[in-house]
Write an enzyme that holds these catalytic residues in place. Structure first.
Site, PDB file in Angstrom:
ATOM      1  N   GLU A  75       0.813  -1.305   0.037  1.00 61.86           N
ATOM      2  CA  GLU A  75      -0.141   0.238   0.038  1.00 61.86           C
ATOM      3  C   GLU A  75       0.771   1.054   0.086  1.00 61.86           C
ATOM      4  O   GLU A  75       0.618   2.117   0.884  1.00 61.86           O
ATOM      5  CB  GLU A  75      -0.950   0.092   1.102  1.00 61.86           C
ATOM      6  CG  GLU A  75      -1.960  -1.353   1.173  1.00 61.86           C
ATOM      7  CD  GLU A  75      -2.991  -1.393   2.300  1.00 61.86           C
ATOM      8  OE1 GLU A  75      -2.796  -0.572   3.204  1.00 61.86           O
ATOM      9  OE2 GLU A  75      -3.861  -2.061   2.389  1.00 61.86           O
ATOM     10  N   GLU A 106      -5.568  -7.864  -0.837  1.00 63.37           N
ATOM     11  CA  GLU A 106      -6.232  -7.678   0.519  1.00 63.37           C
ATOM     12  C   GLU A 106      -7.698  -7.607   0.270  1.00 63.37           C
ATOM     13  O   GLU A 106      -7.905  -6.619  -0.629  1.00 63.37           O
ATOM     14  CB  GLU A 106      -5.462  -6.858   1.175  1.00 63.37           C
ATOM     15  CG  GLU A 106      -4.473  -7.152   2.200  1.00 63.37           C
ATOM     16  CD  GLU A 106      -3.937  -6.003   3.057  1.00 63.37           C
ATOM     17  OE1 GLU A 106      -4.945  -5.358   3.646  1.00 63.37           O
ATOM     18  OE2 GLU A 106      -2.726  -5.972   3.488  1.00 63.37           O
TER      19      GLU A 106
END
Length: 392
Positions: free
Chosen positions: A191, A311
């Protein structure tokens, strides 16, 4: 005569065993090759149906996967395998790789005895090997620079960890694990919310960093390279979650020196992680497919590379439950059922996990939802005391 009959019986048993292995497509562990082509994951040219989850902890200040304070690691791996998961994402920090601290919060009393006095990376060795014995393929995920620092890591480097330090951490992991047969992929960096995509600025262009690390990895291994999205480059008309923005792939795909190895891996969440305007409109959740298509779903139709959500997850109740149901329906409709669910751990504060807080009781509704998404995960079965695995 008795000896002759015994020999004949043994021969028949051996032939039956050989035929049984042949029927199940059995191969040497060293011959397994995972690729990203025709829009899907493949194993030795045949489609691989991945059903994955994350088990976090090595990236935290525990310096080890969570749950070992109350469960033996074999018990947790058995839970993963018994629920038909064939893949596990294993987060770690660069700090851990550089220092290899002693792990914290492991109970060695009548459990985890073989982990006693091991360093964190030695424990990781054990867990990866045990996962392999259970037919679980592992992806290494550089989740943060400092232990527990993922919320501050907008880029894959900072004032303390220069880019060449981060690259060195990856090279250490490559050299340590290149001969582990069941490691099949890396997640380049988790991320990178301050990153850009294809702006020409190599200091922030995450697509370039995916190429740099991907080529390093592929110079020594045959692993897949998972590249997440960023958060706001190009800008998202409807807000993107961290790791979700892959719009730049439309004009600027990741190019590796080795073909068929890049996998695009968005992170996608509902309201349990962050509130977004599109969760609170009259046509929710029917509005979501168009948003997902714009952020990353278009890759399925314009690229030959696989799309694997790295995710997703949530509490699976209320608005968040509606989101999760719609998300699974969407992934099935676009034929992208390969995902890594967040997560095994019950101590993920915003999402919960697949186990209750006792690290023992299954969260059945979530498991059933994952069965709906990936009803036929590929099964890899190592054969005892051999270098052979059977694929079904």
């Amino acid at each position: 005569m008795t000896l002759l009959k015994s020999l004949i019986s043994l021969s028949v048993i051996a032939i039956v065993a050989i035929n049984s292995i042949s029927d199940r497509n059995c191969q040497d562990k060293g011959s397994l090759s995972f690729t990203s082509e025709d829009g899907v994951l493949k194993l030795n040219g045949e489609r691989f149906n991945l059903k994955g989850l994350s088990w976090f902890g090595f990236e935290t200040t525990n310096y080890v996967v969570h749950g070992l304070w109350c469960q033996d690691y074999h018990t947790l791996i058995d839970f993963i395998a018994n629920n038909s998961f064939n893949a596990m994402r294993l987060p770690f920090s660069c700090e851990l790789v550089l220092n290899d601290y002693p792990p914290q919060t492991i109970d060695y009393n009548d459990m985890n005895e073989d982990l006693f006095n091991l360093t964190s990376l030695q424990v990781m060795d054990k867990i990866i090997s045990a996962a392999g014995d259970a037919g679980i393929m592992v992806m290494l995920d550089m989740h943060s620079l400092e232990a527990g620092g993922y919320m501050q890591d907008g880029l894959w480097y900072d004032d303390k960890y220069a880019p060449n330090t981060t690259q060195s951490c990856w090279n250490t992991m490559i050299n340590r694990y290149k001969d582990f047969w069941n490691i099949i992929a890396v997640d380049v960096f988790n991320e990178p919310f301050s990153g850009t995509w294809c702006t020409g600025d190599k200091s922030t262009d995450f697509n370039t960093w995916c190429e740099t690390i991907g080529n390093d990895v592929l110079s020594k291994t045959d692993w897949l390279i998972l590249c997440e999205g960023v958060a706001k480059s190009p800008p998202c008309a409807d807000p993107c979650f961290w790791g979700e923005d892959l719009q730049g792939v439309k004009t600027c795909p990741v190019i590796l020196n080795t073909p068929n190895k890049i996998v695009y891996s968005p992170h996608v969440y509902g309201s349990s992680v962050a509130s977004q305007p599109y969760f609170n409109v009259n046509n929710f959740p029917n509005n979501m497919p168009a948003i997902w298509n714009e952020h990353w779903g278009f890759i399925k139709n314009m690229s030959k590379s696989a799309l694997t959500v790295g995710e997703w997850g949530g509490q699976y109740s209320g608005n968040d439950g509606e989101w999760m149901d719609e998300f699974v329906t969407y992934l099935i409709e676009i034929d992208a059922p390969d995902t890594y669910f967040w997560c095994l751990n019950p101590d993920s504060g915003d999402t919960g996990g697949l186990l209750e807080n006792d690290w023992q009781t299954p969260v059945t509704p979530k498991l059933e939802l994952l069965d709906k998404l990936q009803p036929n995960p590929t099964k890899i079965t190592p054969q005892s005391d051999t270098n052979v695995v059977c694929i079904n």
